[in-house]
Design a protein around this motif. Structure first.
Motif, short mmCIF file in Angstrom:
data_model
loop_
_atom_site.label_atom_id
_atom_site.label_comp_id
_atom_site.label_asym_id
_atom_site.label_seq_id
_atom_site.Cartn_x
_atom_site.Cartn_y
_atom_site.Cartn_z
N ASP A 191 0.84 -1.19 0.00
CA ASP A 191 0.00 0.00 0.00
C ASP A 191 0.89 1.25 0.00
OD1 ASP A 191 -2.29 -1.52 0.05
OD2 ASP A 191 -2.43 -1.49 2.25
N THR A 192 0.57 2.20 -0.85
CA THR A 192 1.38 3.41 -0.96
C THR A 192 1.09 4.32 0.22
OG1 THR A 192 1.30 3.25 -3.37
CG2 THR A 192 1.93 5.37 -2.43
N ASP A 193 2.11 4.53 1.05
CA ASP A 193 1.97 5.37 2.24
C ASP A 193 2.82 6.63 2.08
OD1 ASP A 193 4.56 4.40 2.53
OD2 ASP A 193 4.06 3.08 4.21
N ASP A 194 2.81 7.49 3.11
CA ASP A 194 3.53 8.76 3.03
C ASP A 194 5.04 8.55 2.90
OD1 ASP A 194 1.21 10.22 3.15
OD2 ASP A 194 1.32 10.60 5.31
N LYS A 230 26.74 1.48 -3.43
CA LYS A 230 27.66 0.36 -3.27
C LYS A 230 26.89 -0.96 -3.22
CE LYS A 230 31.19 2.99 -0.72
NZ LYS A 230 31.96 3.09 0.54
N GLY A 231 27.55 -2.01 -3.66
CA GLY A 231 26.95 -3.34 -3.58
C GLY A 231 25.99 -3.60 -4.73
N ASP A 232 24.98 -4.40 -4.45
CA ASP A 232 24.01 -4.82 -5.45
C ASP A 232 23.21 -3.60 -5.93
OD1 ASP A 232 22.00 -5.93 -6.97
OD2 ASP A 232 21.48 -7.48 -5.51
N PRO A 233 23.26 -3.25 -7.21
CA PRO A 233 22.52 -2.09 -7.70
C PRO A 233 21.01 -2.25 -7.56
CG PRO A 233 23.44 -3.32 -9.54
CD PRO A 233 24.05 -3.88 -8.30
N LEU A 234 20.51 -3.50 -7.51
CA LEU A 234 19.08 -3.72 -7.38
C LEU A 234 18.59 -3.56 -5.95
CD1 LEU A 234 18.51 -6.76 -9.77
CD2 LEU A 234 18.36 -4.31 -10.26
N ALA A 235 19.50 -3.39 -5.02
CA ALA A 235 19.11 -3.18 -3.63
C ALA A 235 18.82 -1.71 -3.34
CB ALA A 235 20.20 -3.69 -2.69
N HIS A 236 19.09 -0.84 -4.31
CA HIS A 236 18.91 0.61 -4.11
C HIS A 236 17.61 1.08 -4.76
CE1 HIS A 236 22.97 1.11 -2.46
NE2 HIS A 236 23.31 0.18 -3.33
N PRO A 237 16.94 2.06 -4.16
CA PRO A 237 15.64 2.50 -4.68
C PRO A 237 15.73 3.18 -6.04
CG PRO A 237 16.38 3.95 -2.91
CD PRO A 237 17.34 2.80 -2.94
N ARG A 238 14.69 2.99 -6.83
CA ARG A 238 14.59 3.65 -8.13
C ARG A 238 13.11 3.88 -8.45
NH1 ARG A 238 16.03 -1.84 -7.18
NH2 ARG A 238 15.13 -3.20 -8.78
N LEU A 239 12.89 4.83 -9.34
CA LEU A 239 11.53 5.24 -9.67
C LEU A 239 11.38 5.30 -11.19
CD1 LEU A 239 8.78 6.47 -8.52
CD2 LEU A 239 9.81 8.70 -9.04
N THR A 240 10.36 4.64 -11.71
CA THR A 240 10.03 4.72 -13.13
C THR A 240 8.72 5.50 -13.27
OG1 THR A 240 11.09 2.61 -13.65
CG2 THR A 240 9.49 3.45 -15.23
N VAL A 241 8.78 6.61 -13.99
CA VAL A 241 7.62 7.48 -14.17
C VAL A 241 7.15 7.39 -15.62
CG1 VAL A 241 6.70 9.82 -13.96
CG2 VAL A 241 8.54 9.07 -12.44
N LEU A 248 2.01 10.50 -15.29
CA LEU A 248 0.70 9.87 -15.32
C LEU A 248 0.57 8.83 -14.22
CD1 LEU A 248 0.39 9.30 -19.19
CD2 LEU A 248 -0.52 11.20 -17.83
N ARG A 249 1.59 8.03 -14.07
CA ARG A 249 1.67 7.04 -12.99
C ARG A 249 3.13 6.69 -12.82
NH1 ARG A 249 1.93 1.60 -14.17
NH2 ARG A 249 0.51 1.04 -12.46
N ALA A 250 3.45 6.04 -11.72
CA ALA A 250 4.85 5.69 -11.46
C ALA A 250 4.94 4.39 -10.70
CB ALA A 250 5.55 6.80 -10.69
N SER A 251 6.09 3.75 -10.87
CA SER A 251 6.40 2.52 -10.15
C SER A 251 7.64 2.77 -9.31
CB SER A 251 6.64 1.38 -11.13
OG SER A 251 7.08 0.21 -10.45
N LEU A 252 7.50 2.62 -8.02
CA LEU A 252 8.61 2.81 -7.08
C LEU A 252 9.08 1.46 -6.57
CD1 LEU A 252 10.44 4.44 -5.09
CD2 LEU A 252 8.49 4.44 -3.51
N ASN A 253 10.36 1.19 -6.74
CA ASN A 253 11.00 0.04 -6.13
C ASN A 253 11.94 0.58 -5.07
OD1 ASN A 253 12.69 -2.20 -5.48
ND2 ASN A 253 12.11 -3.19 -7.40
N VAL A 311 2.90 1.54 -6.36
CA VAL A 311 2.39 2.27 -7.52
C VAL A 311 1.96 3.65 -7.05
CG1 VAL A 311 0.54 2.41 -9.23
CG2 VAL A 311 1.68 0.24 -8.82
N LEU A 312 2.34 4.68 -7.80
CA LEU A 312 2.00 6.05 -7.44
C LEU A 312 1.23 6.71 -8.57
CD1 LEU A 312 5.26 5.57 -6.35
CD2 LEU A 312 4.46 7.50 -5.00
N THR A 313 0.45 7.72 -8.21
CA THR A 313 -0.38 8.44 -9.16
C THR A 313 0.21 9.81 -9.46
OG1 THR A 313 -1.73 9.48 -7.45
CG2 THR A 313 -2.39 7.27 -8.18
#
Length: 247
Positions: free
Chosen positions: A10-13, A86-97, A142-147, A155-157
Motif C-alpha cells: 500500500d502506498t503510504d507517506d 555500493k553493492g548490489d545495484p538492485l538493492a537501491h531505490p529507483r523510480l520509473t515514471v 501519469l503514474r509511477a512505479s517505485l521500487n 504504484v504512485l499516481t
C-alpha cells in the motif's frame, strides 16, 4: 481458487516522500521513448533532469537527437531515476515514471522560468541552453512505479508526484531573490540543511531551487533534495519554515 498474492505494498507517506525525493533530487535519468519508424521499438537515452515549480520533471534536449524526434512523434515516455550505490545495484531505490511529453515554446513564460531553474541546477548547461536546436520538454507524470529495494514495490499516481498548492506562482516569483538571500546571508543554515537533514558530506553547499514542496541543494556535481514536512500553502510562510528547519 485463491487470488494471486500481490507484490505491491500500500502506498503510504513514506513511499511518496521517497518517490518525490528520487524524482526531484535527480541530476540525470534514463529516458525511454518510442523511436519513429522502428516498428515500435523503445529508444533509451540518458538525459539531464530539472524540475518545474509544480514538480513536473523537465529535460533539455537537441532537436537533432533521436529522443526529440521520438517525443515529437509520440508523446508517451518513461523516465527512470535513482542512482545505484555500493553493492548490489538492485538493492537501491529507483523510480520509473510514465509520462506525457509537452514541448515548451521558446517564447513562452514557462520557457524563461524553466531555463532559469535548469541552469541553476546544471550550470554547465548555460554553454548550450540557448542553441537554436535545443529545447525543453515537460514530462507530465501519469503514474509511477517505485521500487524501494527488495520487497518494497509501490504504484504512485499523478497526485502523488506533482505539487499542487496555491503558493506555486507566488513562490516562483520570489524564488531567485530568496535563493540569493539564503546563500549570501544564511550559508550556515544552508550547510545544515544539506549535511544534517540530507546526510550530505561537508562542502560548500548552495540552494539552487525552492518550490512549495522543498529545497534543491547542490555542491559541485552533487545534488540533494530536502522535502518540507508539508507543502507550503502561502508563500509568506517560507521564511518561518526555513527557520524551523534550521532550529
Amino acid at each position: 481458487m485463491s487470488d494471486k498474492p500481490s507484490v505491491l505494498r500500500d502506498t503510504d507517506d513514506e513511499a511518496r516522500t521517497l518517490a518525490r525525493t528520487l524524482l526531484r533530487g535527480a541530476r540525470s535519468g534514463s529516458l525511454a521513448a518510442i523511436e519513429p519508424d522502428s516498428g515500435g521499438f523503445p529508444f533509451v537515452s540518458r538525459v539531464l533532469v530539472g524540475i518545474d515549480v509544480d514538480g513536473v520533471p523537465v529535460i533539455l534536449i537537441s532537436k537533432l537527437s533521436t529522443h526529440t524526434q521520438a517525443l515529437l512523434a509520440d508523446v508517451r515516455a518513461s523516465l527512470l531515476t535513482g542512482e545505484p550505490g555500493k553493492g548490489d545495484p538492485l538493492a537501491h531505490p529507483r523510480l520509473t515514471v510514465q509520462c506525457t511529453a509537452e514541448q515548451v515554446a521558446r517564447d513562452s513564460e514557462a520557457h524563461a522560468r524553466i531555463r532559469e531553474r535548469f541552469v541553476r541546477r546544471h550550470p554547465k548547461s548555460k554553454l548550450y541552453v540557448d542553441f537554436p536546436d535545443f529545447g525543453f520538454f515537460r514530462l507530465v507524470p501519469l503514474r509511477a512505479s517505485l521500487n524501494g529495494g527488495f520487497g518494497r514495490a509501490y504504484v504512485l499516481t499523478t497526485k502523488d508526484l506533482v505539487i499542487d498548492t496555491p503558493a506555486i506562482a507566488s513562490l516562483a516569483a520570489k524564488e531567485a531573490s530568496a535563493i540569493e538571500h539564503m546563500n549570501a546571508d544564511h550559508s550556515d543554515a544552508v550547510q545544515h540543511y544539506a549535511v544534517k537533514l540530507c546526510n550530505a558530506p561537508e562542502g560548500n553547499w548552495k540552494i539552487v531551487g525552492i518550490d512549495a514542496a522543498g529545497l534543491d541543494l547542490a555542491e559541485g556535481d552533487r545534488l540533494k533534495r530536502l522535502e518540507f514536512p508539508a507543502p507550503i500553502e502561502d508563500s509568506s510562510n517560507l521564511r518561518a519554515i526555513l527557520r524551523e528547519l534550521y532550529g
